[in-house]
Design an enzyme around this catalytic site. Structure first.
Site, PDB file in Angstrom:
ATOM      1  N   GLU A 185       0.837  -1.182   0.000  1.00  0.00           N
ATOM      2  CA  GLU A 185       0.000   0.000   0.000  1.00  0.00           C
ATOM      3  C   GLU A 185       0.886   1.252   0.000  1.00  0.00           C
ATOM      4  O   GLU A 185       1.945   1.274   0.621  1.00  0.00           O
ATOM      5  CB  GLU A 185      -0.892   0.026   1.234  1.00  0.00           C
ATOM      6  CG  GLU A 185      -1.960  -1.048   1.211  1.00  0.00           C
ATOM      7  CD  GLU A 185      -2.997  -0.871   2.309  1.00  0.00           C
ATOM      8  OE1 GLU A 185      -4.178  -1.003   1.998  1.00  0.00           O
ATOM      9  OE2 GLU A 185      -2.633  -0.592   3.463  1.00  0.00           O
ATOM     10  N   CYS A 233       3.753   8.743   0.264  1.00  0.00           N
ATOM     11  CA  CYS A 233       4.324   7.881   1.293  1.00  0.00           C
ATOM     12  C   CYS A 233       4.469   6.475   0.719  1.00  0.00           C
ATOM     13  O   CYS A 233       3.481   5.838   0.369  1.00  0.00           O
ATOM     14  CB  CYS A 233       3.380   7.894   2.505  1.00  0.00           C
ATOM     15  SG  CYS A 233       3.935   6.833   3.827  1.00  0.00           S
ATOM     16  N   CYS A 273       6.862  -6.108   7.676  1.00  0.00           N
ATOM     17  CA  CYS A 273       7.998  -5.533   8.402  1.00  0.00           C
ATOM     18  C   CYS A 273       8.405  -6.494   9.508  1.00  0.00           C
ATOM     19  O   CYS A 273       7.559  -7.128  10.137  1.00  0.00           O
ATOM     20  CB  CYS A 273       7.612  -4.190   9.008  1.00  0.00           C
ATOM     21  SG  CYS A 273       9.000  -3.328   9.783  1.00  0.00           S
ATOM     22  N   CYS A 294       7.092  -3.167  15.839  1.00  0.00           N
ATOM     23  CA  CYS A 294       6.844  -2.139  16.845  1.00  0.00           C
ATOM     24  C   CYS A 294       5.469  -2.417  17.452  1.00  0.00           C
ATOM     25  O   CYS A 294       4.535  -2.794  16.747  1.00  0.00           O
ATOM     26  CB  CYS A 294       6.919  -0.755  16.213  1.00  0.00           C
ATOM     27  SG  CYS A 294       8.573  -0.394  15.588  1.00  0.00           S
ATOM     28  N   CYS A 346       2.114  -0.747  15.934  1.00  0.00           N
ATOM     29  CA  CYS A 346       2.015  -0.547  14.483  1.00  0.00           C
ATOM     30  C   CYS A 346       1.339  -1.735  13.810  1.00  0.00           C
ATOM     31  O   CYS A 346       1.588  -2.891  14.169  1.00  0.00           O
ATOM     32  CB  CYS A 346       3.418  -0.341  13.904  1.00  0.00           C
ATOM     33  SG  CYS A 346       3.443  -0.147  12.114  1.00  0.00           S
ATOM     34  N   SER A 396      12.177   7.417  14.050  1.00  0.00           N
ATOM     35  CA  SER A 396      10.977   7.140  14.838  1.00  0.00           C
ATOM     36  C   SER A 396      11.414   6.846  16.263  1.00  0.00           C
ATOM     37  O   SER A 396      11.850   5.743  16.567  1.00  0.00           O
ATOM     38  CB  SER A 396      10.232   5.946  14.246  1.00  0.00           C
ATOM     39  OG  SER A 396       9.856   6.243  12.923  1.00  0.00           O
ATOM     40  N   CYS A 455      -0.514   6.862   9.315  1.00  0.00           N
ATOM     41  CA  CYS A 455       0.715   6.218   9.794  1.00  0.00           C
ATOM     42  C   CYS A 455       0.385   4.952  10.565  1.00  0.00           C
ATOM     43  O   CYS A 455      -0.452   4.974  11.463  1.00  0.00           O
ATOM     44  CB  CYS A 455       1.466   7.117  10.762  1.00  0.00           C
ATOM     45  SG  CYS A 455       1.950   8.659  10.095  1.00  0.00           S
TER      46      CYS A 455
HETATM   47  N1  SAH Z   1      10.231   1.578   9.769  1.00  0.00           N
HETATM   48  C1  SAH Z   1      10.395   2.984   9.504  1.00  0.00           C
HETATM   49  C2  SAH Z   1       9.418   3.506   8.454  1.00  0.00           C
HETATM   50  C3  SAH Z   1       7.966   3.500   8.887  1.00  0.00           C
HETATM   51  S1  SAH Z   1       7.471   5.140   9.167  1.00  0.00           S
HETATM   52  C4  SAH Z   1      10.261   3.752  10.803  1.00  0.00           C
HETATM   53  O1  SAH Z   1       9.904   3.150  11.806  1.00  0.00           O
HETATM   54  O2  SAH Z   1      10.558   4.936  10.810  1.00  0.00           O
HETATM   55  C5  SAH Z   1       5.934   4.970   9.931  1.00  0.00           C
HETATM   56  C6  SAH Z   1       5.838   5.851  11.147  1.00  0.00           C
HETATM   57  O3  SAH Z   1       4.530   5.726  11.753  1.00  0.00           O
HETATM   58  C7  SAH Z   1       6.817   5.445  12.206  1.00  0.00           C
HETATM   59  O4  SAH Z   1       7.245   6.572  12.905  1.00  0.00           O
HETATM   60  C8  SAH Z   1       5.946   4.565  13.082  1.00  0.00           C
HETATM   61  O5  SAH Z   1       6.502   4.379  14.341  1.00  0.00           O
HETATM   62  C9  SAH Z   1       4.674   5.346  13.102  1.00  0.00           C
HETATM   63  N2  SAH Z   1       3.485   4.558  13.453  1.00  0.00           N
HETATM   64  C10 SAH Z   1       3.337   3.232  13.401  1.00  0.00           C
HETATM   65  N3  SAH Z   1       2.108   2.876  13.774  1.00  0.00           N
HETATM   66  C11 SAH Z   1       1.440   4.010  14.073  1.00  0.00           C
HETATM   67  C12 SAH Z   1       0.109   4.283  14.497  1.00  0.00           C
HETATM   68  N4  SAH Z   1      -0.763   3.317  14.650  1.00  0.00           N
HETATM   69  N5  SAH Z   1      -0.228   5.570  14.683  1.00  0.00           N
HETATM   70  C13 SAH Z   1       0.668   6.564  14.461  1.00  0.00           C
HETATM   71  N6  SAH Z   1       1.930   6.355  14.061  1.00  0.00           N
HETATM   72  C14 SAH Z   1       2.318   5.086  13.866  1.00  0.00           C
END
Ligand code: SAH
Length: 348
Positions: A89, A102, A109, A113, A116, A213, A332
């Site tokens: 996506e 984006c 992944c 986290c 996420c 992040s 995100c």
């Molecule tokens: N793996 C990389 C690229 C992904 S960026 C990274 O972690 O930076 C996606 C961003 O959205 C990251 O900062 C992640 O931590 C954040 N994110 C993940 N799940 C989310 C959620 N449910 N709500 C808001 N931000 C989220």
């Protein structure tokens, strides 16, 4: 197998397909600058050549399965099928006349986290350069940009530094003057804190931006939220970022997803301030976007404001990001691989 043409420079196109150099550039321009994916529409290439190209290469490999647009915010999400049946996506976000794309760097992944959606369905594979570039091409096809070049953020699915070669190649293709010619400063790569990747990135001869992040600035909490922190703790991360700035002189952006009662207190702000000391930084605060099945809640509006104000009062550049894609599950952390939900390469 046919060559994935969207992943090649004009020179590579010419060499691989035995074209004259100017024809390599013409083919590159059709695909990248004009988003024309049918050889028959590439009218400045001789007919016999087009026939030869059809047999040897694919202008694009991905297939558009679904395009979902939010009438409320103008955000648009595409679901794309990869040749092996996997899906990714990608999202287009509008802010006034500013357009940000984006893109995903991996299918799924491996970092998992805790808050996420992407990690939930596991890691499948790395994307190839063409598969990253094609997300941009599909998002741009048919969109009105009002003459503005888009921003690109590697903030979709996956950890870009775990797919370093393909990601940096895709960046060079997006920057290529014969194609989209996107300025390096309009491109941001986001990492969960992969120290080896940051060190390597510091050596690149370009102005591409880096975003980290962070989400927590004490090791116990961060190791829980971002398990990669067990490998590279905050001290290592800080050191890598100081090194990065010493080499590049560039500012670093930090992402902080605000989770109610987890990382939204004034103590969290104080820890963040301590971490940022000596780093030229700006902070992006994002209220958590709900993910079904995950036991978190977004920080309240009031808590978000307080967090923001406390940072700004201490002289840190910070913004509270307005949510843009929640209504179409494009915000995100809401992107995921569609696993076994009825999509296959042959479905419409
Ligand atoms: N793996 C990389 C690229 C992904 S960026 C990274 O972690 O930076 C996606 C961003 O959205 C990251 O900062 C992640 O931590 C954040 N994110 C993940 N799940 C989310 C959620 N449910 N709500 C808001 N931000 C989220």
């Amino acid at each position: 197998m046919k060559h994935p043409l969207a992943g090649m420079t004009p020179e590579e196109l010419a060499e691989t397909l035995r074209l004259k150099p100017f024809q390599g550039r013409q083919l590159f321009q059709w695909i990248h600058r004009r988003q024309v994916f049918q050889f028959d529409e590439m009218t400045n290439l001789p007919k016999a050549l087009r026939t030869h190209l059809k047999e040897t290469g694919d202008p694009v490999r991905l297939r558009l399965l679904q395009r979902t647009a939010s009438a409320r915010t103008g955000t648009c999400k595409v679901l794309l099928a990869l040749p092996d049946g996997e899906t990714v996506e990608s999202v287009l976000i509008r802010d006034g006349r500013r357009v940000t794309l984006c893109v995903s760097s991996q299918v799924g992944c491996a970092l998992k986290c805790d808050f996420c959606a992407t990690g939930l369905a596991g890691f499948r594979r790395n994307l190839e350069p063409a598969e990253i570039v094609e997300q941009v091409l599909y998002l741009l096809a048919g969109e009105e940009l009002y003459g503005k070049t888009p921003n690109i953020v590697y903030m979709g699915m996956g950890e870009p530094f775990r797919n370093y070669g393909a990601v940096t190649k895709s960046i060079r293709l997006l920057m290529h003057p014969e194609g989209l010619g996107i300025g390096a400063r309009k491109i941001t790569l986001s990492t969960a804190g992969d120290v080896k990747g940051i060190e390597r990135f510091a050596q690149e001869d370009w102005q591409v931006r880096l975003s980290v992040s962070l989400h927590a600035a004490n090791d116990t909490l961060r190791s829980h939220l971002v398990p990669l922190n067990r490998r590279y703790g905050l001290a290592d991360l800080r050191k890598a970022l100081l090194g990065y700035q010493a080499i590049t002189g560039r500012q670093v952006t930090f992402e902080w997803t605000l989770l109610e009662g987890v990382n939204d207190s004034s103590r969290d702000v104080r820890e963040l301030l301590a971490f940022l000391r000596g780093i030229r930084a700006s902070v992006n605060l994002i209220p958590w976007n709900p993910v079904p099945g995950l036991d978190y809640a977004p920080a309240s509006r009031r808590q978000c404001r307080a967090f923001l104000d406390q940072l700004t009062e201490c002289g840190v550049k910070a913004t509270l990001r307005r949510e843009k894609g929640q209504d179409i599950e494009a915000a995100c952390g809401q992107l995921r691989r569609i696993a076994g939900e009825g999509f296959s390469p042959s479905s419409p």
